[in-house]
Design a protein around this motif. Sequence first.
Motif, PDB file in Angstrom:
ATOM      1  N   ILE A 104      -3.233 -13.479   0.125  1.00  0.00           N
ATOM      2  CA  ILE A 104      -3.779 -12.940   1.376  1.00  0.00           C
ATOM      3  C   ILE A 104      -3.353 -11.481   1.548  1.00  0.00           C
ATOM      4  O   ILE A 104      -4.169 -10.624   1.939  1.00  0.00           O
ATOM      5  CB  ILE A 104      -3.316 -13.796   2.575  1.00  0.00           C
ATOM      6  CG1 ILE A 104      -3.942 -15.184   2.495  1.00  0.00           C
ATOM      7  CG2 ILE A 104      -3.685 -13.109   3.892  1.00  0.00           C
ATOM      8  CD1 ILE A 104      -3.403 -16.166   3.514  1.00  0.00           C
ATOM      9  N   ILE A 105      -2.101 -11.187   1.249  1.00  0.00           N
ATOM     10  CA  ILE A 105      -1.623  -9.801   1.314  1.00  0.00           C
ATOM     11  C   ILE A 105      -2.394  -8.932   0.332  1.00  0.00           C
ATOM     12  O   ILE A 105      -2.772  -7.791   0.644  1.00  0.00           O
ATOM     13  CB  ILE A 105      -0.111  -9.744   1.018  1.00  0.00           C
ATOM     14  CG1 ILE A 105       0.675 -10.418   2.138  1.00  0.00           C
ATOM     15  CG2 ILE A 105       0.354  -8.291   0.850  1.00  0.00           C
ATOM     16  CD1 ILE A 105       2.155 -10.584   1.843  1.00  0.00           C
ATOM     17  N   GLY A 106      -2.684  -9.470  -0.853  1.00  0.00           N
ATOM     18  CA  GLY A 106      -3.442  -8.721  -1.854  1.00  0.00           C
ATOM     19  C   GLY A 106      -4.845  -8.396  -1.387  1.00  0.00           C
ATOM     20  O   GLY A 106      -5.347  -7.282  -1.609  1.00  0.00           O
ATOM     21  N   VAL A 107      -5.507  -9.343  -0.732  1.00  0.00           N
ATOM     22  CA  VAL A 107      -6.859  -9.118  -0.199  1.00  0.00           C
ATOM     23  C   VAL A 107      -6.827  -8.018   0.863  1.00  0.00           C
ATOM     24  O   VAL A 107      -7.679  -7.117   0.877  1.00  0.00           O
ATOM     25  CB  VAL A 107      -7.432 -10.424   0.388  1.00  0.00           C
ATOM     26  CG1 VAL A 107      -8.707 -10.133   1.183  1.00  0.00           C
ATOM     27  CG2 VAL A 107      -7.724 -11.420  -0.721  1.00  0.00           C
ATOM     28  N   ILE A 108      -5.823  -8.081   1.746  1.00  0.00           N
ATOM     29  CA  ILE A 108      -5.695  -7.058   2.797  1.00  0.00           C
ATOM     30  C   ILE A 108      -5.489  -5.682   2.172  1.00  0.00           C
ATOM     31  O   ILE A 108      -6.097  -4.681   2.593  1.00  0.00           O
ATOM     32  CB  ILE A 108      -4.521  -7.400   3.734  1.00  0.00           C
ATOM     33  CG1 ILE A 108      -4.836  -8.671   4.534  1.00  0.00           C
ATOM     34  CG2 ILE A 108      -4.222  -6.241   4.682  1.00  0.00           C
ATOM     35  CD1 ILE A 108      -3.668  -9.202   5.344  1.00  0.00           C
ATOM     36  N   ALA A 109      -4.638  -5.623   1.141  1.00  0.00           N
ATOM     37  CA  ALA A 109      -4.339  -4.335   0.497  1.00  0.00           C
ATOM     38  C   ALA A 109      -5.576  -3.756  -0.178  1.00  0.00           C
ATOM     39  O   ALA A 109      -5.892  -2.564  -0.009  1.00  0.00           O
ATOM     40  CB  ALA A 109      -3.212  -4.519  -0.517  1.00  0.00           C
ATOM     41  N   LEU A 110      -6.290  -4.570  -0.952  1.00  0.00           N
ATOM     42  CA  LEU A 110      -7.476  -4.080  -1.651  1.00  0.00           C
ATOM     43  C   LEU A 110      -8.567  -3.649  -0.668  1.00  0.00           C
ATOM     44  O   LEU A 110      -9.217  -2.620  -0.860  1.00  0.00           O
ATOM     45  CB  LEU A 110      -8.007  -5.165  -2.594  1.00  0.00           C
ATOM     46  CG  LEU A 110      -7.169  -5.432  -3.854  1.00  0.00           C
ATOM     47  CD1 LEU A 110      -7.707  -6.650  -4.594  1.00  0.00           C
ATOM     48  CD2 LEU A 110      -7.163  -4.210  -4.769  1.00  0.00           C
ATOM     49  N   ALA A 111      -8.748  -4.437   0.399  1.00  0.00           N
ATOM     50  CA  ALA A 111      -9.746  -4.070   1.407  1.00  0.00           C
ATOM     51  C   ALA A 111      -9.347  -2.779   2.115  1.00  0.00           C
ATOM     52  O   ALA A 111     -10.191  -1.906   2.367  1.00  0.00           O
ATOM     53  CB  ALA A 111      -9.905  -5.208   2.416  1.00  0.00           C
ATOM     54  N   GLY A 112      -8.056  -2.635   2.412  1.00  0.00           N
ATOM     55  CA  GLY A 112      -7.579  -1.435   3.088  1.00  0.00           C
ATOM     56  C   GLY A 112      -7.776  -0.176   2.262  1.00  0.00           C
ATOM     57  O   GLY A 112      -8.095   0.899   2.807  1.00  0.00           O
ATOM     58  N   ILE A 113      -7.605  -0.287   0.952  1.00  0.00           N
ATOM     59  CA  ILE A 113      -7.791   0.881   0.079  1.00  0.00           C
ATOM     60  C   ILE A 113      -9.233   1.375   0.136  1.00  0.00           C
ATOM     61  O   ILE A 113      -9.491   2.576   0.016  1.00  0.00           O
ATOM     62  CB  ILE A 113      -7.372   0.526  -1.361  1.00  0.00           C
ATOM     63  CG1 ILE A 113      -5.856   0.323  -1.429  1.00  0.00           C
ATOM     64  CG2 ILE A 113      -7.786   1.626  -2.343  1.00  0.00           C
ATOM     65  CD1 ILE A 113      -5.346  -0.188  -2.756  1.00  0.00           C
ATOM     66  N   THR A 114     -10.182   0.444   0.322  1.00  0.00           N
ATOM     67  CA  THR A 114     -11.594   0.864   0.408  1.00  0.00           C
ATOM     68  C   THR A 114     -11.951   1.424   1.778  1.00  0.00           C
ATOM     69  O   THR A 114     -12.955   2.119   1.920  1.00  0.00           O
ATOM     70  CB  THR A 114     -12.534  -0.326   0.113  1.00  0.00           C
ATOM     71  OG1 THR A 114     -12.407  -1.304   1.158  1.00  0.00           O
ATOM     72  CG2 THR A 114     -12.196  -0.972  -1.218  1.00  0.00           C
ATOM     73  N   LEU A 115     -11.130   1.122   2.805  1.00  0.00           N
ATOM     74  CA  LEU A 115     -11.457   1.529   4.172  1.00  0.00           C
ATOM     75  C   LEU A 115     -10.785   2.824   4.591  1.00  0.00           C
ATOM     76  O   LEU A 115     -11.351   3.616   5.351  1.00  0.00           O
ATOM     77  CB  LEU A 115     -11.058   0.417   5.156  1.00  0.00           C
ATOM     78  CG  LEU A 115     -11.824  -0.910   5.035  1.00  0.00           C
ATOM     79  CD1 LEU A 115     -11.212  -1.955   5.966  1.00  0.00           C
ATOM     80  CD2 LEU A 115     -13.300  -0.710   5.345  1.00  0.00           C
ATOM     81  N   PHE A 116      -9.557   3.048   4.121  1.00  0.00           N
ATOM     82  CA  PHE A 116      -8.777   4.196   4.580  1.00  0.00           C
ATOM     83  C   PHE A 116      -8.846   5.348   3.585  1.00  0.00           C
ATOM     84  O   PHE A 116      -8.938   5.142   2.373  1.00  0.00           O
ATOM     85  CB  PHE A 116      -7.307   3.795   4.789  1.00  0.00           C
ATOM     86  CG  PHE A 116      -7.115   2.712   5.814  1.00  0.00           C
ATOM     87  CD1 PHE A 116      -7.493   2.903   7.137  1.00  0.00           C
ATOM     88  CD2 PHE A 116      -6.557   1.490   5.464  1.00  0.00           C
ATOM     89  CE1 PHE A 116      -7.324   1.907   8.076  1.00  0.00           C
ATOM     90  CE2 PHE A 116      -6.381   0.492   6.387  1.00  0.00           C
ATOM     91  CZ  PHE A 116      -6.769   0.696   7.704  1.00  0.00           C
ATOM     92  N   THR A 117      -8.789   6.551   4.126  1.00  0.00           N
ATOM     93  CA  THR A 117      -8.758   7.742   3.271  1.00  0.00           C
ATOM     94  C   THR A 117      -7.534   8.613   3.554  1.00  0.00           C
ATOM     95  O   THR A 117      -7.273   9.561   2.809  1.00  0.00           O
ATOM     96  CB  THR A 117     -10.030   8.599   3.476  1.00  0.00           C
ATOM     97  OG1 THR A 117     -10.124   8.954   4.869  1.00  0.00           O
ATOM     98  CG2 THR A 117     -11.270   7.829   3.060  1.00  0.00           C
TER      99      THR A 117
END
Length: 333
Positions: free
Chosen positions: A215-228
């Motif tokens: 679950i932490i991994g999913v949050i991290a990967l999704a966050g990398i695509t959302l934040f700049t």
Amino acid sequence: GPRYPLIAGRVLAVIGAFICYRTTSIWMLIFARVIWGLGDASFFCIGMTYVSKLFTSEKRGRALGVFQAVELIGSFLGQTIGGYVAGLYGARINFLATTIMAVIALASVTLIKGDGSTIPTKARASLLPSRAEMKKVLNRTVIVACIINLVCMMNNNGIQGTILPIYITETIGLDLTLYAFLVSASTVGSVTGNLLGGTLSDKMGRKKVLQAGFIIGVIALAGITLFTGFYPLLLMMFLNGIFWGIVYGVVPAYIADAVPDEVRGIGIGTFRTFMDMGGLIGPMAMSMLAEYVGGTQGYLYTFYFGIVMVLGLIVLTSTLKDTVIQKAPSAVH
């Protein structure tokens, strides 16, 4: 027992490092790196097996977490110090320093006694595993654990190791110095994940902690695509490191719990093989996907693909039984 294979591996590492220091030929350098790699591969596989045999299931996750965390700390310090030394004195001096450290490691493994097992070791007729031994190893838990390791290593090497540097520096526009801080945050997260994951899996069970890591991994990967921005990305890289640290610490403990003591080395070796396969397949698969889609969307699609794979691992892990038996609290009279 582990002593003689570990000694042989350290001898190969000493020879490989010293040839790298002395040679001026690219082909001899490649040959030396092959020898060196054989020595290091044997150490990690045998070392994990030895540590897993020294501890019972109730403490095994914590022990393997510490073992993996020390490996990551050494890797981080080696890259940092090695780069600094190479900048001051040239790259070749690193090989000499590594040769000296390899000799120290060789002297250390000669002190190992026994195989860490409580079961007497029987002489083997062949170095290759028998069909009966493979039947003991390839149970459902080990197969699922190896798939987990394959997929996570594809993500780690394919996305973080191959796609992420290009995406961060070219698409988002951060310079290499800031990217180095992101990598450092991921390393700190990995060490934290190893230590926390191993300890918590002993107390709460491997399955729950592993799923929390996904679950932490999913949050991290999704966050990398959302934040700049740099700081949000710093947090996402730390979380991504925790994800990988939990997987890297808990999965081998899961495998060690699921196979009999006498074939545990084969189980850990299978785990490492799938790990290397993921490291080989990941960069090629993610690069092909990014190139097929093209542009910034190509990079983003690799992250989306990684998210889907990790979500699939959550479902797959839910089919497993936990290998840590929780003790019922004693009654108070």
